[in-house]
Design a protein around this motif. Structure first.
Motif, PDB file in Angstrom:
ATOM      1  N   SER A 215       0.828  -1.209   0.000  1.00 44.75           N
ATOM      2  CA  SER A 215       0.000   0.000   0.000  1.00 44.75           C
ATOM      3  C   SER A 215       0.862   1.259   0.000  1.00 44.75           C
ATOM      4  CB  SER A 215      -0.935  -0.011   1.210  1.00 44.75           C
ATOM      5  OG  SER A 215      -0.194  -0.010   2.425  1.00 44.75           O
ATOM      6  N   LEU A 216       2.002   1.224   0.690  1.00 44.58           N
ATOM      7  CA  LEU A 216       2.909   2.377   0.680  1.00 44.58           C
ATOM      8  C   LEU A 216       3.559   2.548  -0.690  1.00 44.58           C
ATOM      9  CD1 LEU A 216       4.643   1.984   4.167  1.00 44.58           C
ATOM     10  CD2 LEU A 216       2.704   3.439   3.544  1.00 44.58           C
ATOM     11  N   LEU A 217       3.865   1.437  -1.344  1.00 43.04           N
ATOM     12  CA  LEU A 217       4.437   1.521  -2.690  1.00 43.04           C
ATOM     13  C   LEU A 217       3.424   2.090  -3.675  1.00 43.04           C
ATOM     14  CD1 LEU A 217       6.385  -1.868  -2.914  1.00 43.04           C
ATOM     15  CD2 LEU A 217       7.177   0.352  -2.098  1.00 43.04           C
ATOM     16  N   VAL A 218       2.141   1.756  -3.494  1.00 46.02           N
ATOM     17  CA  VAL A 218       1.098   2.317  -4.349  1.00 46.02           C
ATOM     18  C   VAL A 218       1.038   3.828  -4.192  1.00 46.02           C
ATOM     19  CG1 VAL A 218      -1.400   2.441  -4.684  1.00 46.02           C
ATOM     20  CG2 VAL A 218      -0.279   0.214  -4.461  1.00 46.02           C
ATOM     21  N   GLU A 220       3.461   5.831  -3.269  1.00 42.06           N
ATOM     22  CA  GLU A 220       4.649   6.429  -3.866  1.00 42.06           C
ATOM     23  C   GLU A 220       4.561   6.437  -5.381  1.00 42.06           C
ATOM     24  OE1 GLU A 220       9.535   5.833  -3.783  1.00 42.06           O
ATOM     25  OE2 GLU A 220       8.238   4.702  -2.414  1.00 42.06           O
ATOM     26  N   ALA A 221       4.106   5.338  -5.965  1.00 40.76           N
ATOM     27  CA  ALA A 221       4.033   5.246  -7.425  1.00 40.76           C
ATOM     28  C   ALA A 221       2.994   6.210  -7.988  1.00 40.76           C
ATOM     29  CB  ALA A 221       3.707   3.810  -7.841  1.00 40.76           C
ATOM     30  N   THR A 222       1.832   6.266  -7.360  1.00 44.47           N
ATOM     31  CA  THR A 222       0.784   7.164  -7.871  1.00 44.47           C
ATOM     32  C   THR A 222       1.180   8.628  -7.710  1.00 44.47           C
ATOM     33  OG1 THR A 222      -0.325   6.964  -5.713  1.00 44.47           O
ATOM     34  CG2 THR A 222      -1.080   5.527  -7.499  1.00 44.47           C
ATOM     35  N   GLU A 223       1.860   8.960  -6.627  1.00 38.84           N
ATOM     36  CA  GLU A 223       2.309  10.335  -6.441  1.00 38.84           C
ATOM     37  C   GLU A 223       3.341  10.719  -7.499  1.00 38.84           C
ATOM     38  OE1 GLU A 223       4.391  13.150  -2.994  1.00 38.84           O
ATOM     39  OE2 GLU A 223       3.763  11.105  -2.533  1.00 38.84           O
ATOM     40  N   THR A 224       4.224   9.781  -7.833  1.00 40.38           N
ATOM     41  CA  THR A 224       5.241  10.050  -8.853  1.00 40.38           C
ATOM     42  C   THR A 224       4.621  10.225 -10.232  1.00 40.38           C
ATOM     43  OG1 THR A 224       6.864   8.772  -7.582  1.00 40.38           O
ATOM     44  CG2 THR A 224       7.357   9.176  -9.899  1.00 40.38           C
ATOM     45  N   LEU A 225       3.606   9.424 -10.539  1.00 44.02           N
ATOM     46  CA  LEU A 225       3.009   9.425 -11.883  1.00 44.02           C
ATOM     47  C   LEU A 225       1.804  10.348 -11.992  1.00 44.02           C
ATOM     48  CD1 LEU A 225       3.198   5.584 -12.603  1.00 44.02           C
ATOM     49  CD2 LEU A 225       4.647   7.379 -13.569  1.00 44.02           C
ATOM     50  N   LEU A 226       1.494  11.088 -10.947  1.00 42.27           N
ATOM     51  CA  LEU A 226       0.341  11.989 -10.995  1.00 42.27           C
ATOM     52  C   LEU A 226       0.458  13.039 -12.104  1.00 42.27           C
ATOM     53  CD1 LEU A 226      -2.362  12.660  -9.734  1.00 42.27           C
ATOM     54  CD2 LEU A 226      -1.176  14.126  -8.077  1.00 42.27           C
ATOM     55  N   PRO A 227       1.625  13.681 -12.304  1.00 44.01           N
ATOM     56  CA  PRO A 227       1.726  14.631 -13.433  1.00 44.01           C
ATOM     57  C   PRO A 227       1.455  13.984 -14.783  1.00 44.01           C
ATOM     58  CG  PRO A 227       3.544  14.939 -11.906  1.00 44.01           C
ATOM     59  CD  PRO A 227       2.842  13.684 -11.487  1.00 44.01           C
ATOM     60  N   LEU A 228       1.930  12.764 -14.980  1.00 41.29           N
ATOM     61  CA  LEU A 228       1.673  12.065 -16.235  1.00 41.29           C
ATOM     62  C   LEU A 228       0.183  11.790 -16.396  1.00 41.29           C
ATOM     63  CD1 LEU A 228       2.739  10.607 -18.772  1.00 41.29           C
ATOM     64  CD2 LEU A 228       2.988   8.545 -17.362  1.00 41.29           C
ATOM     65  N   LEU A 251      12.408  -3.563  -6.373  1.00 37.14           N
ATOM     66  CA  LEU A 251      11.768  -4.300  -7.457  1.00 37.14           C
ATOM     67  C   LEU A 251      10.251  -4.214  -7.378  1.00 37.14           C
ATOM     68  CD1 LEU A 251      13.980  -7.517  -7.710  1.00 37.14           C
ATOM     69  CD2 LEU A 251      13.968  -5.538  -9.232  1.00 37.14           C
ATOM     70  N   LEU A 252       9.694  -4.313  -6.171  1.00 32.08           N
ATOM     71  CA  LEU A 252       8.246  -4.222  -6.030  1.00 32.08           C
ATOM     72  C   LEU A 252       7.741  -2.813  -6.336  1.00 32.08           C
ATOM     73  CD1 LEU A 252       7.645  -6.451  -2.874  1.00 32.08           C
ATOM     74  CD2 LEU A 252       7.197  -7.008  -5.269  1.00 32.08           C
ATOM     75  N   LEU A 253       8.553  -1.807  -6.031  1.00 28.01           N
ATOM     76  CA  LEU A 253       8.184  -0.444  -6.423  1.00 28.01           C
ATOM     77  C   LEU A 253       8.199  -0.312  -7.942  1.00 28.01           C
ATOM     78  CD1 LEU A 253       7.502   2.479  -5.784  1.00 28.01           C
ATOM     79  CD2 LEU A 253       9.966   2.924  -5.527  1.00 28.01           C
ATOM     80  N   GLN A 254       9.187  -0.926  -8.591  1.00 33.79           N
ATOM     81  CA  GLN A 254       9.241  -0.915 -10.050  1.00 33.79           C
ATOM     82  C   GLN A 254       8.020  -1.624 -10.623  1.00 33.79           C
ATOM     83  OE1 GLN A 254      11.869   0.531 -11.963  1.00 33.79           O
ATOM     84  NE2 GLN A 254      10.340   0.264 -13.585  1.00 33.79           N
ATOM     85  N   VAL A 276      -6.521   1.564  -8.427  1.00 31.56           N
ATOM     86  CA  VAL A 276      -5.431   0.798  -7.804  1.00 31.56           C
ATOM     87  C   VAL A 276      -5.889   0.413  -6.405  1.00 31.56           C
ATOM     88  CG1 VAL A 276      -2.996   0.737  -7.205  1.00 31.56           C
ATOM     89  CG2 VAL A 276      -3.764   2.174  -9.103  1.00 31.56           C
ATOM     90  N   THR A 277      -5.979  -0.888  -6.153  1.00 32.81           N
ATOM     91  CA  THR A 277      -6.457  -1.365  -4.858  1.00 32.81           C
ATOM     92  C   THR A 277      -5.508  -2.418  -4.310  1.00 32.81           C
ATOM     93  OG1 THR A 277      -7.832  -3.076  -5.904  1.00 32.81           O
ATOM     94  CG2 THR A 277      -8.867  -0.944  -5.450  1.00 32.81           C
ATOM     95  N   THR A 278      -5.452  -2.490  -3.004  1.00 33.57           N
ATOM     96  CA  THR A 278      -4.683  -3.525  -2.305  1.00 33.57           C
ATOM     97  C   THR A 278      -5.608  -4.243  -1.336  1.00 33.57           C
ATOM     98  OG1 THR A 278      -3.959  -1.910  -0.646  1.00 33.57           O
ATOM     99  CG2 THR A 278      -2.486  -2.326  -2.501  1.00 33.57           C
ATOM    100  N   SER A 279      -5.414  -5.526  -1.182  1.00 32.61           N
ATOM    101  CA  SER A 279      -6.254  -6.314  -0.279  1.00 32.61           C
ATOM    102  C   SER A 279      -5.444  -7.450   0.316  1.00 32.61           C
ATOM    103  CB  SER A 279      -7.483  -6.869  -1.023  1.00 32.61           C
ATOM    104  OG  SER A 279      -7.068  -7.675  -2.114  1.00 32.61           O
ATOM    105  N   VAL A 280      -5.977  -8.026   1.389  1.00 35.05           N
ATOM    106  CA  VAL A 280      -5.295  -9.105   2.105  1.00 35.05           C
ATOM    107  C   VAL A 280      -6.181 -10.336   2.104  1.00 35.05           C
ATOM    108  CG1 VAL A 280      -4.269  -9.829   4.296  1.00 35.05           C
ATOM    109  CG2 VAL A 280      -4.108  -7.439   3.572  1.00 35.05           C
ATOM    110  N   ARG A 281      -5.589 -11.463   1.765  1.00 36.23           N
ATOM    111  CA  ARG A 281      -6.255 -12.758   1.829  1.00 36.23           C
ATOM    112  C   ARG A 281      -5.603 -13.588   2.916  1.00 36.23           C
ATOM    113  NH1 ARG A 281      -6.902 -13.977  -4.709  1.00 36.23           N
ATOM    114  NH2 ARG A 281      -8.267 -12.179  -5.160  1.00 36.23           N
TER     115      ARG A 281
END
Length: 365
Positions: A215-218, A220-228, A251-254, A276-281
C-alpha cells in the motif's frame, strides 16, 4: 568396472553365500542326527558281515563332491543369470543416458517416454522429460528475447546513425532539432538498456528480502506518476488495506510503477480512470490495477507479458515504452513467488492482479 558387472558379481556373490549357508546347514543337520559309527549285526542288512563302520567319514566323502558341484552350478547360474537380470534392470538407465547425451549435444526436443509400470526409473525418466520440456521452452524464449532485444537496440542506433549522416552531409540543417531528436533516441536506448538490466536482475533472484507494504508503494508510485496522469486526463483512484509481504522494495516499487504507468498511458484519450487497490487474503496479499480503455481480446491480453509485445496502437503513442513493462512485472512477480493475472474488462480496458505471499508472523517480528 561397469555397473552391470558390479550387479552381476553382487548377485553371484549373494547366491554363492546363500548356497554355502544352505549346504552348511544341511551338513550340520546330518552331523547332528547321523552317528559317528554304526554297529552292523549279521543278518540285519542281509549280509553276513558284522563289525563297526565309520558313517560320518563315508558321508563326508559322498557329500563334499556333490556340495562342490552345487556351488559350481550356483556360480555359473549367478554369473549368467545376474548378467541377464542386470541388463534388464539397467535398460531404462541406458535410455536415460542416451537422452542425456542428446541433450548435451543440443537436442532438447527428444523425450524418453519410458514405458512400463511407475517405478524409480520411470519417475526419473518422467522428471527428466519434464526438465527437458522446460529447458527447451526456456531456451526458445531466451533466443526469441535475444532476437527481439537486438532488433529493439538496433533501431535507435540506426536512427542515430541516420541523423548524424544527415548532419554531416547537410551543414545547414537545424542543429537544435537534430540535438533534440538525438536526445530522444538516446533516451529510448538508455531506457531499453536499463529495462534489460532490471529484467536480468529480477530473473537471477539475487535480491535481499525484507518486509514491504504494498500500500505504501502504491502511494509512492501514484504520487510520482500523478503529473503524467494529469497530462493524459486520467484520474487515479486508490483504495485498500495495509498489505505486508516480503521481497525487494526496489523491485516491487518498479512493479507497481510499471502497472500504474501502463494503466495511464494505455487508457482512453480523455476522461480515463485508473483504479489501484490492495487487499489481504488468508495467505496472500493482492495488488489490483484496472483501467478504462479500448476492449481487448482475451488472446491478446495473455500475450502482453511477453517481452517487446505491445497492444494495438501502443507503439504509436509518445509513451509507448520499450515493450518490457509488463514483462518486467511478470518477472518480478515470479521472482517473489507470486502470480500475475491479466483479465480484459467487459467495458474496455484491463484488470491486472498481482498476488504475493503474505508476510509471516515470524518475519513480522
Amino acid at each position: 568396472m561397469s555397473v552391470r558387472l558390479k550387479l552381476t558379481l553382487s548377485y553371484t556373490g549373494f547366491l554363492m553365500i546363500a548356497g554355502a549357508l544352505l549346504l552348511a546347514a544341511v551338513w550340520v543337520f546330518l552331523l547332528r542326527y547321523v552317528p559317528e559309527r554304526a554297529l552292523i549285526v549279521p543278518g540285519s542288512t542281509g549280509t553276513p558281515t558284522h563289525g563297526v563302520f565309520p558313517i560320518r567319514s563315508n558321508l563326508l566323502r559322498v557329500f563334499a563332491p556333490r556340495a562342490a558341484a552345487v556351488l559350481a552350478f550356483l556360480l555359473v547360474l549367478g554369473l549368467v543369470g545376474g548378467w541377464i537380470l542386470a541388463g534388464r534392470i539397467l535398460a531404462p538407465l541406458t535410455r536415460i543416458t542416451d537422452a542425456t547425451r542428446m541433450a548435451t549435444n543440443g537436442s532438447l526436443s527428444h523425450r524418453i517416454r519410458l514405458p512400463g509400470r511407475k517405478d524409480e526409473f520411470r519417475e526419473l525418466a518422467d522428471a527428466f522429460d519434464t526438465m527437458l520440456a522446460r529447458l527447451e521452452a526456456h531456451v526458445a524464449e531466451q533466443r526469441r528475447f535475444a532476437a527481439n532485444a537486438s532488433h529493439e537496440l538496433r533501431t535507435p542506433l540506426a536512427i542515430s546513425k541516420t541523423l548524424l549522416d544527415v548532419a554531416r552531409t547537410d551543414p545547414n540543417h537545424d542543429t537544435g532539432e537534430l540535438i533534440d531528436r538525438l536526445h530522444a533516441v538516446n533516451t529510448r536506448a538508455i531506457n531499453l538498456t536499463e529495462a534489460l538490466l532490471l529484467l536480468s536482475h529480477a530473473n537471477e533472484r539475487s535480491f535481499t528480502r525484507e518486509p514491504v507494504d504494498l500500500s505504501l508503494l502504491v502511494e509512492e508510485a501514484t504520487e510520482t506518476l500523478l503529473p503524467l496522469a494529469e497530462k493524459h486526463g486520467v484520474t487515479i483512484e486508490t483504495s485498500g488495506d495495509i498489505t505486508p509481504t516480503t521481497g525487494s522494495q526496489a523491485l516491487l516499487l518498479q512493479l507497481t510503477t510499471n502497472l500504474v504507468h501502463n494503466a495511464i498511458v494505455h487508457n482512453l484519450p480523455e476522461q480515463g480512470t485508473v483504479w489501484v487497490t490492495t487487499s489481504v487474503r488468508p495467505r496472500t496479499v493482492v495488488l489490483t490495477v484496472e483501467n478504462t480503455g479500448e476492449k481487448l481480446a482475451p488472446e491478446l491480453a495473455s500475450t502482453l507479458t511477453e517481452p517487446f509485445q505491445r497492444g494495438s496502437e501502443r507503439i504509436h503513442t509518445d509513451h509507448a515504452g520499450v515493450g518490457l513493462g509488463l514483462a518486467i512485472v511478470k518477472t518480478i512477480t515470479h521472482a517473489h513467488d507470486g502470480t500475475l493475472t491479466l483479465t480484459p474488462r467487459s467495458a474496455g480496458g484491463i484488470r491486472i492482479t498481482v498476488e504475493l505471499p503474505a508476510i509471516s508472523p515470524h518475519t513480522e517480528r
